[in-house]
Design a protein around this motif. Structure first.
Motif, short mmCIF file in Angstrom:
data_model
loop_
_atom_site.label_atom_id
_atom_site.label_comp_id
_atom_site.label_asym_id
_atom_site.label_seq_id
_atom_site.Cartn_x
_atom_site.Cartn_y
_atom_site.Cartn_z
N ASN A 258 -0.06 14.76 -38.50
CA ASN A 258 0.96 15.68 -38.01
C ASN A 258 0.88 17.03 -38.71
OD1 ASN A 258 2.03 13.87 -36.16
ND2 ASN A 258 3.50 13.02 -37.61
N ILE A 259 0.52 17.02 -39.98
CA ILE A 259 0.34 18.29 -40.71
C ILE A 259 -0.77 19.11 -40.04
CG2 ILE A 259 -0.59 19.26 -42.85
CD1 ILE A 259 2.20 18.55 -43.32
N VAL A 260 -1.88 18.47 -39.74
CA VAL A 260 -3.00 19.16 -39.12
C VAL A 260 -2.63 19.65 -37.73
CG1 VAL A 260 -5.40 18.95 -38.37
CG2 VAL A 260 -4.66 17.81 -40.46
N LYS A 261 -1.92 18.84 -36.96
CA LYS A 261 -1.55 19.23 -35.60
C LYS A 261 -0.59 20.42 -35.60
CE LYS A 261 -0.42 15.00 -34.22
NZ LYS A 261 0.04 13.91 -33.32
N SER A 262 0.32 20.46 -36.57
CA SER A 262 1.25 21.58 -36.64
C SER A 262 0.53 22.88 -36.99
CB SER A 262 2.34 21.30 -37.68
OG SER A 262 3.13 20.19 -37.28
N LEU A 263 -0.36 22.81 -37.97
CA LEU A 263 -1.14 24.00 -38.33
C LEU A 263 -2.03 24.44 -37.17
CD1 LEU A 263 -2.19 23.23 -42.02
CD2 LEU A 263 -0.91 25.24 -41.24
N SER A 264 -2.66 23.49 -36.52
CA SER A 264 -3.56 23.81 -35.41
C SER A 264 -2.80 24.47 -34.26
CB SER A 264 -4.26 22.55 -34.92
OG SER A 264 -5.14 22.84 -33.86
N ALA A 265 -1.60 23.96 -33.97
CA ALA A 265 -0.80 24.54 -32.89
C ALA A 265 -0.42 25.98 -33.20
CB ALA A 265 0.45 23.70 -32.66
N MET A 266 -0.06 26.24 -34.46
CA MET A 266 0.32 27.61 -34.83
C MET A 266 -0.88 28.55 -34.74
SD MET A 266 1.97 29.05 -38.39
CE MET A 266 0.49 28.66 -39.34
N PHE A 267 -2.03 28.13 -35.24
CA PHE A 267 -3.20 29.00 -35.20
C PHE A 267 -3.70 29.20 -33.76
CE2 PHE A 267 -3.46 28.43 -39.79
CZ PHE A 267 -3.94 29.66 -40.20
N SER A 268 -3.58 28.18 -32.93
CA SER A 268 -3.97 28.35 -31.51
C SER A 268 -3.07 29.38 -30.85
CB SER A 268 -3.87 27.01 -30.78
OG SER A 268 -4.81 26.09 -31.29
N TRP A 269 -1.78 29.33 -31.15
CA TRP A 269 -0.85 30.34 -30.62
C TRP A 269 -1.22 31.72 -31.16
CZ3 TRP A 269 2.30 33.48 -33.53
CH2 TRP A 269 3.22 34.27 -32.82
N ALA A 270 -1.56 31.79 -32.45
CA ALA A 270 -1.89 33.08 -33.06
C ALA A 270 -3.14 33.68 -32.42
CB ALA A 270 -2.08 32.90 -34.56
N ILE A 271 -4.13 32.85 -32.11
CA ILE A 271 -5.35 33.34 -31.47
C ILE A 271 -5.04 33.87 -30.07
CG2 ILE A 271 -7.58 32.62 -30.52
CD1 ILE A 271 -7.79 30.65 -32.87
N ALA A 272 -4.20 33.15 -29.33
CA ALA A 272 -3.84 33.58 -27.99
C ALA A 272 -3.06 34.88 -27.98
CB ALA A 272 -3.03 32.48 -27.29
N ASN A 273 -2.39 35.18 -29.11
CA ASN A 273 -1.59 36.40 -29.21
C ASN A 273 -2.25 37.46 -30.10
OD1 ASN A 273 1.37 35.94 -27.94
ND2 ASN A 273 0.60 34.00 -28.75
N ASP A 274 -3.56 37.31 -30.32
CA ASP A 274 -4.36 38.30 -31.05
C ASP A 274 -3.88 38.52 -32.48
OD1 ASP A 274 -5.97 38.75 -28.81
OD2 ASP A 274 -4.58 40.24 -28.02
N LEU A 275 -3.34 37.47 -33.09
CA LEU A 275 -2.93 37.55 -34.49
C LEU A 275 -3.95 36.90 -35.42
CD1 LEU A 275 0.88 36.72 -34.19
CD2 LEU A 275 -0.20 38.96 -34.34
N ALA A 276 -4.79 36.04 -34.88
CA ALA A 276 -5.82 35.36 -35.68
C ALA A 276 -7.09 35.26 -34.85
CB ALA A 276 -5.34 33.97 -36.11
#
Length: 386
Positions: free
Chosen positions: A152-170
């Motif tokens: 769950n730790i990995v999934k939460s981090l992955s979800a945030m970074f996926s959102w960040a990539i889609a919004n040009d933050l990462a």
């Protein structure tokens, strides 16, 4: 002059609702599925009320602070480019992309990661752009002990970074390529004999039998079982949007109402909207149904069985009867084949083993060719000339 707010209903946060007592006084409660309601004591529209609602949403106790002590801001300040800054942006801008419960769980874990320390410094102060796989694995193994919690730790981090990539933050997701840890098969999968054992204890017409058949013959998750009912029936089909993926994929599950399930529903006490009801005639909460089903299983001497195990049993039976990956996705609401292949591959291996066992034969006919045992030609045994 009355101190009651004027028309607060138009300004209430999500999850907050008014309730009038018998004397006409307005009280406010925060409600969330699967949790007991929380009485709110502060006046709507004030900062104290906002903080009280935030605490109720996170499931933590709240007490009114001393007037001399300034309130802690709801959103912590963070330097741009740090992990904490990214968490704050994700919390502020990504709400509504997934269910409220799922987002709250993710935020709690992400904030816990930011508060954890590495070499005397909080991880929230590190630049998120330099986060790598080894850092994710380090956090995962340090903060959690069980396999499921680590995933769950990995999934939460992955979800945030996926959102960040889609919004040009990462630019990259440090969780990409990290395989999910496994701990056996997880929840026990019911066998046919165990289903029969449960049915023998809970006859037709009981709420326990109804719960078993609704779970087994719809394949729904526990959170959806407590909501499904007559309003989801359309021309002999059950049509439901699962709550877990309502905000992400938005997929709708449509399965036919089997005759055996229809017979059980007809013979059982049900609610006006939901099929499953508690002793008060009201729909179950998610946790309330889980606790009651646990009791029904214990009464049938099935202490190792759970309601989620019935979902796995349905997928197993369908796969062994020849259901394809696409068919399993349609039945159980999965959006990828990551789950379906677990069942179809296992069923295919079982069929292959059944077909291949005939080749293990200790008897042979003279007309059949049996290859020599490897190395037998070099065993040194002398044979006479024919």
């Amino acid at each position: 002059m009355s101190d009651k707010p004027k028309k607060p209903e138009n300004k209430l946060p999500k999850g907050v609702s008014p309730d009038r007592d018998r004397r006409g006084n307005v009280r406010y409660y925060f409600r969330m599925t699967g949790r007991p309601k929380v009485r709110l004591t502060q006046l709507p529209g004030t900062k104290l009320f906002e903080h009280e609602v935030a605490a109720a949403r996170l499931g933590i106790p709240w007490t009114k602070p001393d007037a001399a002590i300034p309130l802690t801001p709801v959103a912590p300040t963070a330097a741009k480019g740090t992990l904490l800054w990214l968490v704050v942006e994700y919390k502020r801008r990504a709400r509504g992309t997934v269910s409220v419960d799922l987002m709250e769980r993710r935020i709690r874990m992400l904030e816990e990661i930011c508060e954890s320390e590495h070499k005397g410094m909080k991880r929230g102060g590190f630049p998120f752009a330099k986060m790598e796989k080894r850092h994710v694995a380090e956090v995962r193994d340090e903060l959690r002990q069980t396999i499921g919690a680590r995933n769950n730790i990995v999934k939460s981090l992955s979800a945030m970074f996926s959102w960040a990539i889609a919004n040009d933050l990462a630019k990259t997701n440090p969780c990409s390529g990290i395989k999910r840890q496994k701990s056996g098969d997880g929840f026990h999968t019911w066998s046919i004999d165990e289903v029969r054992q449960y049915e023998a204890k809970h006859p037709l017409g009981t709420k326990a039998r109804l719960a078993l058949h609704v779970a087994l013959f719809t394949g729904l998750r526990r959170s959806d079982l407590v909501q499904v009912g007559r309003q989801h029936l359309q021309n002999g089909w059950i049509k439901l949007r699962p709550g877990k993926t309502a905000k992400s994929s938005g997929i709708v599950v449509e399965v036919p109402l089997l005759a055996c399930l229809a017979e059980t529903i007809e013979a059982s006490p049900t609610g006006d909207l939901t099929w499953l009801i508690n002793d008060l005639g009201r729909p179950f909460t998610d946790d309330g149904f889980g606790n009651r089903f646990r009791k029904w299983c214990d009464e049938a001497d099935l202490t190792h069985c759970t309601v989620h195990g019935l979902r796995k049993a349905g997928a197993t039976i369908a796969a062994e009867n020849g259901a394809t990956d696409d068919q399993l996705m349609a039945i159980f609401g999965w959006t990828t084949k990551q789950q379906t292949t677990l069942y179809t591959s296992k069923a295919n291996r079982k069929r292959l083993a059944a077909a291949g066992m005939k080749h293990i034969n200790l008897e042979r006919n003279d007309d059949e060719f049996v290859p020599p045992v490897l190395g037998s030609e070099k065993s040194g045994t002398k044979t006479g000339k024919k």
